[in-house]
Design an enzyme around this catalytic site. Structure first.
Site, PDB file in Angstrom:
ATOM      1  N   LYS A 113       0.820  -1.224   0.000  1.00 55.11           N
ATOM      2  CA  LYS A 113       0.000   0.000   0.000  1.00 55.11           C
ATOM      3  C   LYS A 113       0.850   1.269   0.000  1.00 55.11           C
ATOM      4  CE  LYS A 113      -4.189  -2.183   1.401  1.00 55.11           C
ATOM      5  NZ  LYS A 113      -3.597  -3.555   1.302  1.00 55.11           N
TER       6      LYS A 113
HETATM    7  C1  LIG Z   1      -4.071  -4.626   0.485  1.00 55.17           C
HETATM    8  C2  LIG Z   1      -3.207  -5.837   0.335  1.00 55.17           C
HETATM    9  C3  LIG Z   1      -3.475  -6.832  -0.613  1.00 55.17           C
HETATM   10  C4  LIG Z   1      -4.696  -6.801  -1.519  1.00 55.17           C
HETATM   11  O1  LIG Z   1      -4.647  -5.774  -2.472  1.00 55.17           O
HETATM   12  P1  LIG Z   1      -6.008  -5.268  -3.165  1.00 55.17           P
HETATM   13  O2  LIG Z   1      -5.623  -4.092  -3.973  1.00 55.17           O
HETATM   14  O3  LIG Z   1      -6.916  -4.897  -2.013  1.00 55.17           O
HETATM   15  O4  LIG Z   1      -6.541  -6.390  -3.955  1.00 55.17           O
HETATM   16  C5  LIG Z   1      -2.613  -7.915  -0.713  1.00 55.17           C
HETATM   17  N1  LIG Z   1      -1.546  -8.023   0.108  1.00 55.17           N
HETATM   18  C6  LIG Z   1      -1.259  -7.095   1.038  1.00 55.17           C
HETATM   19  C7  LIG Z   1      -0.077  -7.296   1.916  1.00 55.17           C
HETATM   20  C8  LIG Z   1      -2.062  -5.959   1.178  1.00 55.17           C
HETATM   21  O5  LIG Z   1      -1.774  -5.050   2.117  1.00 55.17           O
END
Ligand SMILES: *Cc1c(COP(=O)(O)O)cnc(C)c1O
Length: 493
Positions: A113
């Site tokens: 993120k």
């Molecule tokens: C948010 C997240 C995901 C999923 O990503 P999306 O965009 O919500 O599909 C996968 N792995 C981690 C570690 C995340 O923080």
């Protein structure tokens, strides 16, 4: 030609500039913003091998954020992707036992993120200025742990912004709570609420919809904004690393320009993988996008049957960021699969809300099935994958990455397959130790135990957990949240 944005749910769409769409987050009709028309990108694939991450980001994003001037956008990108990432490549690619791993965990909170949330605050403040606003931006977020920390890290000390994160007092891990309480930045605030994540989330939504609250807030000099994953300011910057990965494979001699590659993406809210799909639409030679889920496999069923059904048991797994039953960003894909029929999208979303499910028409499903392969990994399969890869190569996967890796490993492939590695194993030490068959403690002790096993140096954020002063978290009940917000703002003015 400037790119304008419209809602996925509108029949006769009103249009918005990129900066307006970034400021508003969600369209007034509840739909998500999509470009009216996808911009053309002129990019020589061979060139991908030599562009820096920041330069590539500029070339890809400039057409999407076309009301930002060149210098505005470059300044945002330089602030976002610099020394705050520990790898000069920002998102390096490594090869382990026949699969490539695209490492998205070299940012300040060691998870994917960061790629979007290090940039969004700069896009937001620039957008606010462009639209003539003299108010400070107030970000309100309810978090079940990870997003709150990543958002705080992104907004920390960004001028003209305040961020308040609400988390359920007993609903986050000890490490997650500590990560939030050790966040620096006079403009970051964290509040533990009595109640669960839904209570926090529901109240934040209510606050966003409350007109009298907004008026009071304006008088105090603030306007609210949201940092959640449906914002185009988070979505499109995620396209960059798909292109960048391709460039690195070219550079490493693993590919010929034009050859196709596949990606396996650990999916929750469908933001990451949707950005990959947009990359393909812009001309990246991408074969299949593998949509990898954990036991909350609502998307696996959807891509196989066309029925999206959230009426099912919710599983708490070792990959919590994928424990999601309603993947918000999927609405954008539906919009394209339904030939931009806003009324039809609105109808399906209404059915999902009212009845808990909807069925995609056959022709639309068939289109999606040519581009996506969906599959899931159980908890046992995820743990086994962590063990398999570590035993064979010494490379430790976090549980989210392991889900995508397990699914990728199962499917034979003739083109290079890139697994999107979304978190550092240090973020989930208990689950990784468990999978590797080690006795383990929890929290910070588990971090140290994992260090003994994998020998990776501690990332800065982990070092901070050990050393930084811990801010006392504020506390309140959900119904006291509005009052708490004004108390916090009164102190920062
Ligand atoms: C948010 C997240 C995901 C999923 O990503 P999306 O965009 O919500 O599909 C996968 N792995 C981690 C570690 C995340 O923080």
């Amino acid at each position: 030609m400037p790119v304008l944005y419209r809602s996925t749910r509108a029949q006769t769409p009103q249009t918005f500039t990129a900066s307006q769409a970034i400021l508003q987050g969600l369209s007034p009709d509840g739909g998500l913003f999509v470009p009216e028309k996808l911009p053309q990108i002129t990019l020589d694939l061979k060139e991908l091998a030599s562009l820096s991450y920041q330069e590539l980001a500029f070339r890809l994003l400039q057409p999407f954020f076309s009301d930002f001037s060149e210098s505005e956008l470059r300044e945002c990108l330089n602030k976002a992707y610099g020394k705050n990432f520990t790898s000069p490549e920002i998102t390096p690619v490594v090869l382990k036992d026949g699969l490539f791993y695209l490492e998205l965990f070299h940012g300040p909170t060691i998870a994917f993120k960061d790629l979007a949330l290090q940039l969004l605050p700069h896009l937001l403040t620039t957008a606010a200025k462009k639209n003539g606003s003299s108010l400070q931006t107030l970000i309100l977020t309810a978090t079940s742990g990870d997003t709150g920390k990543a958002a705080m890290a992104g907004f920390a000390d960004v001028p003209e912004t305040q961020i308040i994160v609400f988390y359920p007092q007993d609903g986050v891990s000890a490490i997650q709570a500590r990560q939030m309480q050790t966040q620096t930045g006079a403009n970051t605030h964290v509040v533990a609420i009595t109640g669960n994540f839904d209570d926090a989330q529901t109240k934040v939504k209510e606050i966003f919809d409350d007109q009298s609250f907004a008026t009071k807030l304006h008088t105090a000099g603030f306007q609210t904004s949201s940092a959640n994953s449906i914002n185009i300011g988070r979505l499109f910057p995620q396209m960059v690393y798909y292109f960048y990965a391709y460039g690195q494979l070219l550079k490493q001699g693993q590919l010929k320009a034009g050859q196709k590659i596949d990606f396996s993406v650990p999916t929750g809210n469908f933001g990451d993988i949707l950005a990959g799909w947009y990359a393909k639409k812009l001309g990246l030679p991408l074969g299949r996008l593998i949509c990898a889920s954990n036991e909350n496999n609502v998307l696996t069923d959807f891509f196989q049957t066309g029925i999206y059904d959230r009426r099912r048991e919710f599983h708490v797994t070792t990959s919590p960021s994928m424990d999601i039953l309603v993947s918000s960003n999927l609405e954008r894909l539906l919009f394209y699969a339904l030939d931009k029929d806003g009324a039809k999208v609105a109808q399906l979303m209404h059915e999902l809300k009212q009845n808990g499910y909807y069925t995609l028409p056959k022709e639309a499903l068939a289109k999606l099935q040519t581009e996506f392969l969906a599959d899931f990994a159980t908890e046992d399969q995820t743990a086994a994958e962590i063990k398999r890869v570590f035993t064979k190569t010494g490379y430790p996967l976090d549980p989210h990455t392991a889900v995508a890796s397990a699914v990728a490993f199962r499917h034979t492939h003739t083109t290079p397959l890139v697994v999107v590695a979304t978190a550092s194993p240090y973020k989930f030490p208990e689950a990784v130790l468990e999978a590797l068959g080690h006795e383990h403690a929890s929290g910070l002790k588990a971090v140290k135990q994992l260090h003994e096993v994998i020998k990776w140096p501690y990332p800065q954020t982990i070092q901070t957990l050990f050393e930084a002063p811990v801010k006392e978290a504020l506390n309140c009940a959900p119904e006291e949240m509005p009052q708490m917000i004004f108390e916090i703002l009164a102190q920062v003015k």
